[in-house]
Design an enzyme around this catalytic site. Structure first.
Site, PDB file in Angstrom:
ATOM      1  N   ASP A  47      -2.752  -5.336  -5.201  1.00  0.00           N
ATOM      2  CA  ASP A  47      -3.057  -4.315  -5.572  1.00  0.00           C
ATOM      3  C   ASP A  47      -2.589  -3.950  -7.155  1.00  0.00           C
ATOM      4  OD1 ASP A  47      -2.495  -4.162  -2.762  1.00  0.00           O
ATOM      5  OD2 ASP A  47      -0.628  -3.493  -2.532  1.00  0.00           O
ATOM      6  N   SER A 107       4.384  -5.802  -3.532  1.00  0.00           N
ATOM      7  CA  SER A 107       4.255  -5.092  -4.477  1.00  0.00           C
ATOM      8  C   SER A 107       5.358  -3.845  -5.103  1.00  0.00           C
ATOM      9  CB  SER A 107       3.373  -3.808  -4.696  1.00  0.00           C
ATOM     10  OG  SER A 107       1.760  -4.429  -4.020  1.00  0.00           O
ATOM     11  N   ASP A 167       6.906  -1.940  -0.932  1.00  0.00           N
ATOM     12  CA  ASP A 167       5.912  -1.313  -1.831  1.00  0.00           C
ATOM     13  C   ASP A 167       6.896  -0.278  -2.771  1.00  0.00           C
ATOM     14  OD1 ASP A 167       3.961  -2.740  -1.111  1.00  0.00           O
ATOM     15  OD2 ASP A 167       3.379  -1.219  -0.285  1.00  0.00           O
TER      16      ASP A 167
HETATM   17  C1  FRU Z   1      -1.128  -3.194   0.342  1.00  0.00           C
HETATM   18  C2  FRU Z   1       0.193  -5.040   0.506  1.00  0.00           C
HETATM   19  C3  FRU Z   1       1.464  -3.801  -0.107  1.00  0.00           C
HETATM   20  C4  FRU Z   1       2.246  -5.260  -0.048  1.00  0.00           C
HETATM   21  C5  FRU Z   1       0.455  -6.106  -0.418  1.00  0.00           C
HETATM   22  C6  FRU Z   1       1.167  -7.663  -0.252  1.00  0.00           C
HETATM   23  O1  FRU Z   1      -1.884  -4.096   0.106  1.00  0.00           O
HETATM   24  O2  FRU Z   1      -0.093  -4.221   1.797  1.00  0.00           O
HETATM   25  O3  FRU Z   1       1.374  -3.066   1.263  1.00  0.00           O
HETATM   26  O4  FRU Z   1       3.068  -5.268  -0.217  1.00  0.00           O
HETATM   27  O5  FRU Z   1      -0.120  -5.159  -0.277  1.00  0.00           O
HETATM   28  O6  FRU Z   1       0.422  -8.565  -1.295  1.00  0.00           O
END
Ligand code: FRU
Length: 482
Positions: A47, A107, A167
């Site tokens: 991300d 994230s 997130d």
């Molecule tokens: C989305 C995700 C987020 C998380 C991150 C971990 O791709 O799963 O929800 O914070 O990647 O790398």
């Protein structure tokens, strides 16, 4: 490498230097590193994080597992840019060093607060039995690149969600600071929680409600929600994992979608007069798109061109995942448009009339206009047998078809190798950006977008045009010798 759980979550300082150097050297030999897209030189990029403007520069971090092409112990790798086109890694990364992030700095977002960049992120922790606990954490990124964590948890995991709660995105609305966090409720349904910064203090957050956005409650988790304001309209971008395909047809393992509303109402925590769910991108892999309202009044977005739970041919060279170009979001006639920032045009060189070519650099842009009723096909990344990425634009039948069946090394074919979208039978402008192993196709300057990866064999790089004449231009893209 046998990727045991132990290996994936080995603390960064316990990696053997010689092993890491070997991996890095091998990664450099890959033919698939893009030249003008943000990417990880080694390891796995996922991300976009903390996309923001601070100290006269744009900042973009990305989720990164630096030691191989797998999801492991994640950190944020930092890049800066003056023009949203060229991003430079600074080495000022946010690594999992705090007590509430032993299993990953997950994230999140960023926003300038006074003379610092406030970072709002998820800390991921696993116990001995591999049960997960999540924490919404914060810290300040300084002008000199130092990162100072806040010692306290900013948002604890609420009782009505599972461990899938992460997130945080910070945004401003009508002078107040809010945050949305994606989650899963106790019925295993995806939802989004909304918080308000008490007296606009980013160290103190108060829950104000679950976001009302005509959630269909078919997804099991909402990853990476973002709320931005485009021409005053709230646009909610998110990744509803497991969404019922009767709600919206999609082919990718997980979708990245959006809804446009009329207004955001913090009183009843809702987005009012909200649209149906719509595809952000019609291509093969776009996920975790992050957008923000920039101080110049524009809204910029960037996407991970990759998907969770997927493998890619570049994994053999210990690297996986690239970012899209930075796109500006606008609304025209009620529709969301996404188009690369104007500064990208400064990378164009050597304009030539568009024609079939046996070889290119695979770092170029095509721009052409198709007349109503036309039917044309382009094969890009073409090899000497004429195999490559087939793009058919059939305006007489109102459709575009992007087919990677014959393109390079096959991967994730169980999700299909063709993507389609409807187009109006009218004069249509197409811009296509090619960068080594990524393509981005923009229809009518961003009305529809198709993004995806291709892993060409032996640098297959030809262009074959067929069908109705394609009148347009080919530009090389300067790649600063990278
Ligand atoms: C989305 C995700 C987020 C998380 C991150 C971990 O791709 O799963 O929800 O914070 O990647 O790398």
């Amino acid at each position: 490498m046998n990727w045991t759980t132990e290996k994936r979550y080995l603390p960064y300082d316990q990696w053997n230097e010689a092993v890491v150097n070997d991996m890095k050297q091998h990664a450099q030999t890959s033919p698939w590193h893009p030249k003008y897209h943000v990417h990880a030189k080694h390891g796995l990029l996922n991300d976009p994080n903390g996309f923001s403007y601070f100290n006269g520069e744009y900042h973009l971090f990305y989720q990164h597992f630096p030691f191989g092409a797998v999801h492991g112990l994640k950190s944020w790798t930092h890049t800066v840019s003056h023009d949203l086109v060229t991003f430079t890694e600074t080495g000022h990364n946010i690594t999992p060093d705090g007590p509430y992030e032993t299993h990953g700095v997950y994230s999140g977002s960023a926003r300038q607060i006074d003379d610092k960049l406030f970072i709002f992120y998820t800390g991921n922790v696993r116990d001995k039995n591999w049960n997960r606990q999540t924490y919404q954490l914060g810290g300040y990124f300084e002008k000199n690149g130092a990162f100072n964590r806040l010692p306290h948890i900013l948002i604890e995991q609420p009782d009505d969600v599972t461990e899938h709660f992460r997130d945080p995105q910070i945004f401003e609305y009508a002078g107040n600071l809010y945050s949305i966090v994606g989650g899963q409720d106790l019925n295993q349904k995806g939802m989004i929680k909304v918080y308000e910064a008490i007296h606009n203090d980013v160290e103190n957050w108060r829950f104000i409600g679950d976001l009302s956005f005509e959630n269909d409650y078919t997804a099991y988790m909402m990853e990476c929600p973002n709320l931005v304001f485009v021409n005053e309209h709230p646009v909610l971008l998110y990744c509803p994992q497991g969404l019922d395909k009767n709600v919206l047809e999609y082919r990718n393992i997980y979708p990245n979608l959006y809804k446009i509303g009329q207004t955001f109402n913090p009183e009843n925590v809702s987005i009012e007069n909200i649209s149906e769910l719509q595809q952000l991108d019609y291509g093969f892999e776009t996920y975790a798109t992050q957008a923000f309202n920039a101080p110049d009044g524009k809204v910029y977005s960037i996407s991970w061109v990759g998907l969770p739970d997927s493998t890619y041919p570049s994994d053999a060279y210990h690297h996986q995942g690239v970012m899209s170009l930075v796109k500006e979001l606008t609304i025209k006639d009620g529709k969301l448009y996404q188009y690369p920032v104007p500064a990208l045009a400064s990378l164009r060189t050597n304009p030539q009339p568009l024609k079939s070519m046996a070889q290119t650099t695979n770092n170029y842009e095509l721009e052409f206009v198709l007349p109503k009723d036309s039917h044309s096909t382009l094969t890009l990344f073409a090899n000497e047998n004429g195999d490559g990425l087939d793009i058919t634009i059939d305006l007489s039948n109102g459709c575009i078809r992007v087919d990677r069946t014959r393109a390079g090394v096959p991967f994730e074919t169980q999700f299909g190798t063709v993507r389609n979208a409807h187009l109006d039978n009218a004069e249509t402008t197409i811009n296509i950006f090619i960068d080594t192993s990524i393509f981005e196709i923009f229809i009518n300057k961003g009305e529809k977008v198709f993004t995806g990866r291709i892993f060409p064999n032996n640098n297959a790089s030809g262009i074959i045009l067929s069908g109705d004449a394609l009148n347009g231009q080919y530009f090389n893209i300067i790649t600063h010798g990278r």
